[in-house]
Design an enzyme around this catalytic site. Sequence first.
Site, PDB file in Angstrom:
ATOM      1  N   ASN A   1       0.797  -1.216   0.000  1.00 42.82           N
ATOM      2  CA  ASN A   1       0.000   0.000   0.000  1.00 42.82           C
ATOM      3  C   ASN A   1       0.838   1.278   0.000  1.00 42.82           C
ATOM      4  O   ASN A   1       0.348   2.333  -0.401  1.00 42.82           O
ATOM      5  CB  ASN A   1      -0.924  -0.013   1.234  1.00 42.82           C
ATOM      6  CG  ASN A   1      -1.533   1.332   1.504  1.00 42.82           C
ATOM      7  OD1 ASN A   1      -2.464   1.765   0.823  1.00 42.82           O
ATOM      8  ND2 ASN A   1      -1.007   2.023   2.516  1.00 42.82           N
TER       9      ASN A   1
ATOM     10  N   TYR B   1       3.386   9.567 -10.993  1.00 42.79           N
ATOM     11  CA  TYR B   1       2.442   8.771 -10.197  1.00 42.79           C
ATOM     12  C   TYR B   1       1.656   7.812 -11.096  1.00 42.79           C
ATOM     13  O   TYR B   1       1.505   6.631 -10.777  1.00 42.79           O
ATOM     14  CB  TYR B   1       1.491   9.708  -9.454  1.00 42.79           C
ATOM     15  CG  TYR B   1       0.603   9.029  -8.446  1.00 42.79           C
ATOM     16  CD1 TYR B   1       1.109   8.594  -7.217  1.00 42.79           C
ATOM     17  CD2 TYR B   1      -0.747   8.830  -8.705  1.00 42.79           C
ATOM     18  CE1 TYR B   1       0.298   7.975  -6.284  1.00 42.79           C
ATOM     19  CE2 TYR B   1      -1.572   8.215  -7.780  1.00 42.79           C
ATOM     20  CZ  TYR B   1      -1.044   7.785  -6.565  1.00 42.79           C
ATOM     21  OH  TYR B   1      -1.866   7.170  -5.643  1.00 42.79           O
ATOM     22  N   ALA B   2       1.175   8.313 -12.240  1.00 34.75           N
ATOM     23  CA  ALA B   2       0.417   7.470 -13.165  1.00 34.75           C
ATOM     24  C   ALA B   2       1.266   6.318 -13.683  1.00 34.75           C
ATOM     25  O   ALA B   2       0.802   5.177 -13.773  1.00 34.75           O
ATOM     26  CB  ALA B   2      -0.107   8.310 -14.330  1.00 34.75           C
TER      27      ALA B   2
ATOM     28  N   ILE C   1      -9.994   9.206  -2.772  1.00 34.49           N
ATOM     29  CA  ILE C   1     -10.278   8.770  -1.411  1.00 34.49           C
ATOM     30  C   ILE C   1      -9.834   9.857  -0.444  1.00 34.49           C
ATOM     31  O   ILE C   1      -8.747  10.430  -0.592  1.00 34.49           O
ATOM     32  CB  ILE C   1      -9.550   7.444  -1.078  1.00 34.49           C
ATOM     33  CG1 ILE C   1      -9.870   6.382  -2.134  1.00 34.49           C
ATOM     34  CG2 ILE C   1      -9.924   6.963   0.317  1.00 34.49           C
ATOM     35  CD1 ILE C   1     -11.318   5.976  -2.239  1.00 34.49           C
TER      36      ILE C   1
ATOM     37  N   SER D   1       3.851   4.949 -12.211  1.00 35.05           N
ATOM     38  CA  SER D   1       4.109   3.994 -11.130  1.00 35.05           C
ATOM     39  C   SER D   1       2.903   3.104 -10.877  1.00 35.05           C
ATOM     40  O   SER D   1       3.029   1.892 -10.694  1.00 35.05           O
ATOM     41  CB  SER D   1       4.509   4.732  -9.852  1.00 35.05           C
ATOM     42  OG  SER D   1       3.415   5.434  -9.283  1.00 35.05           O
ATOM     43  N   LYS D   2       1.708   3.691 -10.892  1.00 34.15           N
ATOM     44  CA  LYS D   2       0.502   2.924 -10.575  1.00 34.15           C
ATOM     45  C   LYS D   2       0.068   2.035 -11.735  1.00 34.15           C
ATOM     46  O   LYS D   2      -0.485   0.953 -11.532  1.00 34.15           O
ATOM     47  CB  LYS D   2      -0.623   3.874 -10.161  1.00 34.15           C
ATOM     48  CG  LYS D   2      -0.364   4.566  -8.823  1.00 34.15           C
ATOM     49  CD  LYS D   2      -0.173   3.571  -7.687  1.00 34.15           C
ATOM     50  CE  LYS D   2      -0.098   4.237  -6.335  1.00 34.15           C
ATOM     51  NZ  LYS D   2       0.043   3.277  -5.213  1.00 34.15           N
TER      52      LYS D   2
ATOM     53  N   SER E   1      -4.126   2.739  -8.486  1.00 33.84           N
ATOM     54  CA  SER E   1      -4.892   3.992  -8.445  1.00 33.84           C
ATOM     55  C   SER E   1      -5.657   4.161  -9.737  1.00 33.84           C
ATOM     56  O   SER E   1      -5.222   3.686 -10.801  1.00 33.84           O
ATOM     57  CB  SER E   1      -3.957   5.193  -8.256  1.00 33.84           C
ATOM     58  OG  SER E   1      -4.649   6.410  -8.452  1.00 33.84           O
TER      59      SER E   1
END
Length: 252
Positions: A95, A160-161, A193, A163-164, A147
């Site tokens: 996580n 981030y995109a 979230i 990596s996810k 994500s």
Amino acid sequence: MALKPEGRFVSKISIVTGASQGIGEVIAKRLAEEGATVVLVDIQEDKLKAVDQDIAQAGGKALNFKADVSQLAEAQRVCEAVLAEFGRIDHLINNAGITRDALLMRLKEEEWDAVLAVNLKGVFNFSKAAIRAMINQRYGRIVNISSVVGLMGNVGQTNYAASKAGVIGFTKALAREVAQRGITVNCVAPGYIQTAMTERLPEEIKKAFLELIPMKRFGLPEDVAAAVIFLLSDEASYITGQVINVNGGMYM
């Protein structure tokens, strides 16, 4: 949290990375409610100890390790200690995640590297450190937190995109490698979230996200934890290599 007398995970050993707050904290507490011994992993030692204390005060079982998930040696240290203490690892919930948002032309190399190191390499590190024990015991559940951004992209989040999205590909490949060993590997992809990380976003960004969500509300860490608990359970024993979207319809 309230312990369930006949929890689904009594005698199970569960590792949760990024367990000091937000989604990871809620997942850890839900696991403890269901009877698991929860191994809390995070770099934020004080917050980690507070979660450990909350679980203990509620009658649950936990232990904590300050560790940097981006370092393979750290993941190996944690998993070796868990195996020495309990002899098995049943659940791994990858996580831990960070953001370093910026438009690509302004994104620094170190910001790209930091996000990939935690969000993607961290999943590799802990999965590699835990997988042999799961293979030997012919049982295991791995749930990786991806994500919605890894599926649909987002302005200012190329790192981030990437990596996810990488976590999703990793999940599917590992699921194929270990399926015959009684191990399932799945992803949960949260949408927006309400956590400490998302609360730092500017109000105009929050409003823009809300417009994209058909249910017209933001999700809670408990919504994500419910999906994770299901994937760890016996009810999900024939589900592997899948991405469960928890996003209120933001991406379909």
